[in-house]
Each structure stands twice: as C-alpha cells, then as structure tokens.
Design an enzyme around this catalytic site. Structure first.
Site, short mmCIF file in Angstrom:
data_model
loop_
_atom_site.label_atom_id
_atom_site.label_comp_id
_atom_site.label_asym_id
_atom_site.label_seq_id
_atom_site.Cartn_x
_atom_site.Cartn_y
_atom_site.Cartn_z
N ASP A 98 -7.54 9.56 -6.64
CA ASP A 98 -8.65 9.71 -5.69
C ASP A 98 -9.01 8.42 -4.96
O ASP A 98 -10.15 8.21 -4.57
CB ASP A 98 -9.88 10.21 -6.45
N GLU A 120 -3.08 14.93 -10.54
CA GLU A 120 -4.48 14.80 -10.99
C GLU A 120 -5.43 15.43 -9.96
O GLU A 120 -6.39 14.81 -9.50
CB GLU A 120 -4.85 13.34 -11.27
N GLU A 134 -14.77 8.03 -4.26
CA GLU A 134 -13.67 8.83 -4.82
C GLU A 134 -13.89 10.33 -4.72
O GLU A 134 -12.94 11.10 -4.52
CB GLU A 134 -13.40 8.43 -6.27
N HIS A 206 -15.96 -1.42 -12.86
CA HIS A 206 -15.60 -1.80 -11.48
C HIS A 206 -16.11 -0.84 -10.41
O HIS A 206 -15.84 -1.04 -9.23
CB HIS A 206 -14.08 -1.88 -11.35
N ARG A 208 -17.75 1.19 -7.41
CA ARG A 208 -18.51 0.76 -6.23
C ARG A 208 -19.95 1.24 -6.26
O ARG A 208 -20.87 0.55 -5.80
CB ARG A 208 -17.84 1.26 -4.95
N HIS A 239 -12.45 -7.05 -13.56
CA HIS A 239 -11.81 -6.59 -12.31
C HIS A 239 -11.97 -7.68 -11.25
O HIS A 239 -13.04 -8.27 -11.13
CB HIS A 239 -12.50 -5.29 -11.89
C1 UD1 Z 1 -9.95 0.78 -6.21
C2 UD1 Z 1 -10.24 2.24 -5.88
C3 UD1 Z 1 -10.90 2.93 -7.06
C4 UD1 Z 1 -10.09 2.74 -8.32
C5 UD1 Z 1 -9.83 1.27 -8.55
C6 UD1 Z 1 -8.92 1.06 -9.74
C7 UD1 Z 1 -10.83 2.82 -3.56
C8 UD1 Z 1 -11.87 2.74 -2.52
N1 UD1 Z 1 -11.17 2.28 -4.75
O1 UD1 Z 1 -11.18 0.13 -6.40
O2 UD1 Z 1 -11.03 4.31 -6.79
O3 UD1 Z 1 -10.82 3.26 -9.42
O4 UD1 Z 1 -9.16 0.72 -7.40
O5 UD1 Z 1 -8.97 -0.27 -10.18
O6 UD1 Z 1 -9.76 3.31 -3.34
N2 UD1 Z 1 -8.35 -7.27 -5.89
C9 UD1 Z 1 -7.54 -8.36 -6.13
N3 UD1 Z 1 -6.30 -8.14 -6.70
C10 UD1 Z 1 -5.85 -6.91 -7.03
C11 UD1 Z 1 -6.70 -5.82 -6.80
C12 UD1 Z 1 -7.93 -6.00 -6.23
O7 UD1 Z 1 -7.90 -9.48 -5.86
O8 UD1 Z 1 -4.72 -6.79 -7.52
C13 UD1 Z 1 -9.69 -7.49 -5.27
C14 UD1 Z 1 -9.57 -7.80 -3.77
O9 UD1 Z 1 -10.56 -8.70 -3.41
C15 UD1 Z 1 -9.84 -6.42 -3.15
C16 UD1 Z 1 -10.92 -5.92 -4.10
O10 UD1 Z 1 -10.48 -6.31 -5.40
O11 UD1 Z 1 -10.26 -6.49 -1.82
C17 UD1 Z 1 -11.20 -4.45 -4.03
O12 UD1 Z 1 -10.02 -3.67 -4.10
P1 UD1 Z 1 -10.11 -2.11 -3.67
O13 UD1 Z 1 -8.80 -1.47 -3.94
O14 UD1 Z 1 -10.65 -1.98 -2.30
O15 UD1 Z 1 -11.23 -1.53 -4.59
P2 UD1 Z 1 -11.33 -1.43 -6.15
O16 UD1 Z 1 -12.75 -1.74 -6.51
O17 UD1 Z 1 -10.24 -2.19 -6.79
N1 UDP Z 2 -6.04 -1.21 -17.49
C1 UDP Z 2 -5.15 -2.30 -17.56
N2 UDP Z 2 -5.68 -3.56 -17.70
C2 UDP Z 2 -7.02 -3.80 -17.76
C3 UDP Z 2 -7.91 -2.69 -17.66
C4 UDP Z 2 -7.39 -1.42 -17.51
O1 UDP Z 2 -3.94 -2.13 -17.51
O2 UDP Z 2 -7.42 -4.97 -17.90
C5 UDP Z 2 -5.47 0.15 -17.33
C6 UDP Z 2 -6.01 1.21 -18.25
O3 UDP Z 2 -5.21 1.33 -19.43
C7 UDP Z 2 -5.96 2.47 -17.42
C8 UDP Z 2 -6.07 1.97 -15.98
O4 UDP Z 2 -5.84 0.57 -16.03
O5 UDP Z 2 -4.72 3.13 -17.53
C9 UDP Z 2 -7.43 2.27 -15.42
O6 UDP Z 2 -7.56 1.60 -14.20
P1 UDP Z 2 -8.98 1.31 -13.55
O7 UDP Z 2 -10.02 1.28 -14.60
O8 UDP Z 2 -8.79 0.08 -12.71
O9 UDP Z 2 -9.16 2.52 -12.55
P2 UDP Z 2 -9.73 4.01 -12.70
O10 UDP Z 2 -9.00 4.67 -13.81
O11 UDP Z 2 -11.19 3.90 -12.93
O12 UDP Z 2 -9.45 4.59 -11.37
#
Ligand code: UD1
Ligand code: UDP
Length: 371
Positions: A98, A120, A134, A206, A208, A239
């Site tokens: 999502d 999913e 989401e 993490h 939003r 995160h």
């Molecule tokens: C995103 C998804 C969320 C999911 C989550 C899993 C959207 C809007 N959000 O949220 O549904 O649950 O991923 O973790 O699709 N960043 C880094 N390095 C990385 C990843 C992220 O630095 O490898 C930082 C960057 O500053 C980036 C910010 O995190 O801009 C946000 O990343 P983004 O994918 O927009 O949102 P998440 O909060 O990670």
């Molecule tokens: N996870 C990971 N390292 C971490 C925290 C979580 O590999 O430090 C894994 C966890 O086992 C799970 C997935 O990341 O499979 C969940 O991702 P996240 O919480 O970022 O996203 P969401 O599931 O909420 O979309």
C-alpha cells in the site's frame, strides 16, 4: 512456447521483503520472463533486502530524495513509470502492499491498459485518514487491479464489500510468512551489543499519521518506560525519515538503557525479534511476523488493518497515548499471567506457501491463454 513478460515492482523495504518469495518462485516458471523494477522510493533499506534475497533489479528509477513530500514523490514516480512501461510492454505487472509506489504503478498501468496483480490485497481500516496515505493507496489499487491476492478471509470480505468480484479474489496467506520461514532459521549477528541476561523491548515506529505530537507522545512514553525499568534493555532501530529520526534521538539518545541504531538488515532484525520479550511497533509487517514468533505486540496506532492477531489476543492496540503505552507495556513487564496470555505462537497471516498460490494463478491464466 511464448514467454510472458511479468514485471515485479518494488519501492520500499517491506515491498522488497514480501515480493521476494514471489519473484523467486516466478523465476522457476518456464513460461515467465521475470523482470524486477525498483522504483527505489527507499534506497539503502531496499538495497539491503534485495542483496539478502539475491535479487538484482533489472531497472532502477532511483526515485528517493531526502525527506520526500508525497506530491513530488507521486509525480516523479508516475513520470518515471510511464517510460518504463512503454519500453518493457509487460503482460502483467505485480505490486505488493500500500505504498505510494504501489498506487502510482496501478495508475500508470491502468492508463496503459496493462493488467495488475496486487499482492496483499484487501487490507482496510475503512478510515481514509488512517493509516495515511496507505488506506487511500490500497483503495485506489483495489479499484484498478485484475488479480487480488488477499492474505486472509477477512481481507477477501473487505474486497467484496468494496465491489471486487469474488472470482478475482484469491486467498493466499501473506508472503511475509514465506519470507520469514526462509529467513528465521538463519541466525545472523545483530551488529548491536545486547546483554543476554536482560529482557529486551524492541521498538519500531515510522507512520506518517503519527508525525508531530503523537510521535512525541510515543517517544515520551518510551523514555518513561526505560527510566522506570533500568534492568530492561530497549532497542530501537530508527527509521531514517527525518520526521522520525530527529525526534527519536531528541527524547531517547541520552537514556542509558535505550539503544538507538540504524535500521537493522532484515535477517538481523528477525533475530532481534526472536530475542525480544515484547515488541512495540506501528509497522504493518512486524504486526504479522511477531505473532508467528510468539512475541506479544503493542501497536502504537489507533487502528489496524490487521485485526486477526488482535482477535487472537496476541496483539493489542495502544495508540499514541502516553499513559496507555506506559501502562500496557508495564503490565506485560510486571505481570507474568498477562504476559503469558499474549506470548503464544500463532500465524493468522499465512502458512508460508502464499507465493506458490500467487504464481499458480498466473500460470493458469497465461498457460490457458497461450495454448
Ligand atoms: C514508506 C511508505 C510506508 C511504508 C514505509 C515502510 C509511502 C508514502 N510510505 O514510508 O507506507 O510503511 O515506507 O518503511 O509510500 N529514507 C532514507 N533511506 C531509505 C529510506 C528512506 O533516507 O532507505 C528517508 C528519506 O529521507 C525519505 C524518507 O525516509 O525521503 C521517507 O521515505 P518514504 O518512502 O517517502 O516514506 P516512509 O516513511 O519511509
Ligand atoms: N525490518 C527490518 N529492519 C528493521 C525494522 C524492520 O528489516 O530495522 C523489517 C521487518 O522484519 C518487516 C519490515 O521490515 O518485515 C517492515 O517494514 P516497515 O516497518 O518499514 O514497513 P511496514 O510494514 O509498516 O509497511
């Protein structure tokens, strides 16, 4: 035999984890020409999962920017995806979950009339603001997909309520359990010093919709819990989103029994879950994995689209309320009966064979339409 081009798209860490079993299973099918597209909505967190599963995306859009805003992210994704779809001409595109990657892929495929398979499918809170964004991403993707691979009977019912025809829904279990079973036996070093004599509280957060005051309340509650329980160690792989990271470090960096670290690689994170006494999280994936490992979970959210483990009594919603978080976590630390009631292994989200069922749907579809 005509090979069918199947494009699997991944954007973030959880998509890479949950799509990996599907990609690996599809690669064993002789009728399928499998290509992987990484939008790289996440960068490092995506790359480490792909490396672990031995998946090298053929195409990489490298979309991530620091602290990316949703509108700009969506715009960059749509434009990048359109060109790739024109060049690749896939017979089917698969997405998982999502995220904004999933919703934009669904829309870009819809515009080019390419069939979409949604892994999913059917998770709903029925509150468009929670989780944000989401819930909207799922609803939009659900409107546009052709194949809906629902993890549970509950998600199938949600899709029916949303008007999806029953014949387009296949209950498969969640591929997160496939990935977990592929990983849980491979104990990998955490890279973090833990005291084996002390109980461990594992934290991730993490979402939003929690940014701002709710997340500050969560951090305050974590701080209080750690100060009140000096004999317990707390581990929080933070995160990298700055809205999370800056606040977490502000509240927790100076608490002696609180370890803050970079996100753990997937296998070490599974090892950390196995070591944990309890888990506090707002993650979707962790809510699914922890019950299978017999670990009680307190969910730092007001609602969940994963009610099955709550109904089993092994996951409890505590929201972002300071008092509630402190009270419920303290109860699990102090009261053995309350703890034992939540600490039994159940796996309402799958049996580890979801990817096989997903591939079977596609095999039947394409083999029938080829010969
Ligand atoms: C995103 C998804 C969320 C999911 C989550 C899993 C959207 C809007 N959000 O949220 O549904 O649950 O991923 O973790 O699709 N960043 C880094 N390095 C990385 C990843 C992220 O630095 O490898 C930082 C960057 O500053 C980036 C910010 O995190 O801009 C946000 O990343 P983004 O994918 O927009 O949102 P998440 O909060 O990670
Ligand atoms: N996870 C990971 N390292 C971490 C925290 C979580 O590999 O430090 C894994 C966890 O086992 C799970 C997935 O990341 O499979 C969940 O991702 P996240 O919480 O970022 O996203 P969401 O599931 O909420 O979309």
């Amino acid at each position: 035999m005509i090979k069918r081009n199947i494009l699997c798209v991944i954007g973030t860490r959880p998509e890479a984890i949950k799509m990996a079993p599907v990609i690996l299973a599809l690669r064993r099918e002789i009728w399928a020409n499998v290509r992987v597209l990484a939008t790289a909505q996440h960068r490092h967190m995506l790359d480490q999962v792909n490396e672990f599963f031995g998946i090298t995306p053929e195409i990489d859009l490298n979309i991530m920017r620091p602290n990316q805003a949703l509108t700009a992210l969506t715009a960059r994704l749509l434009l990048g995806l359109d060109d790739v779809l024109l060049a690749e001409k896939p017979d089917a595109v698969l997405v998982q979950g999502d995220t904004t990657t999933v919703m934009t892929v669904a829309l870009a495929c819809f515009y080019q009339r390419i069939p979409i398979g949604h892994v999913e499918a059917g998770l709903r809170t029925w509150d468009i603001q929670n989780p944000f964004p989401e819930e909207a991403n799922r609803v939009i993707t659900g409107k546009l997909a052709k194949w809906h691979w629902a993890p549970t009977e509950g998600s199938r019912k949600n899709l029916l309520k949303d008007g999806v025809p029953n014949e387009n829904i296949i209950v498969t279990g969640n591929t997160v359990i496939d990935a977990l079973l592929m990983t849980a036996s491979r104990d990998l070093a955490l890279g973090v010093e833990l005291d084996p004599a002390k109980r461990l509280v594992l934290v991730t957060s993490h979402r939003r919709e929690n940014f701002g005051v709710p997340f500050r309340n969560i951090c305050r509650a974590l701080q209080t819990l750690a100060i009140n329980n000096p004999e317990v160690q707390f581990l929080y792989p933070v995160h990298p989103n700055p809205n999370v990271k800056d606040v977490a470090y502000e509240f927790l960096a100076d608490v002696p029994n609180f370890i803050l670290c970079e996100p753990l690689d997937y296998a070490p994170f599974i090892s950390a879950m196995k070591c944990a006494y309890i888990i506090l999280t707002d993650s979707g994936g962790v809510q699914e994995e922890a019950p299978a490992l017999g670990k009680p979970v307190l969910v730092l959210r007001e609602e969940t689209e994963r009610p099955e483990a709550v109904e089993e009594g092994v996951v409890k919603l505590v929201g972002s309320n300071y008092e509630r978080i402190v009270q419920e976590a303290q109860k699990l630390l102090d009261n053995e009966d309350a703890y034992r009631a939540m600490a039994h292994g159940v796996s309402p989200y799958g049996d580890g064979k979801a990817a096989g069922r997903i591939v079977e749907t596609l095999r039947e579809h394409f083999l029938h339409s080829v010969f």
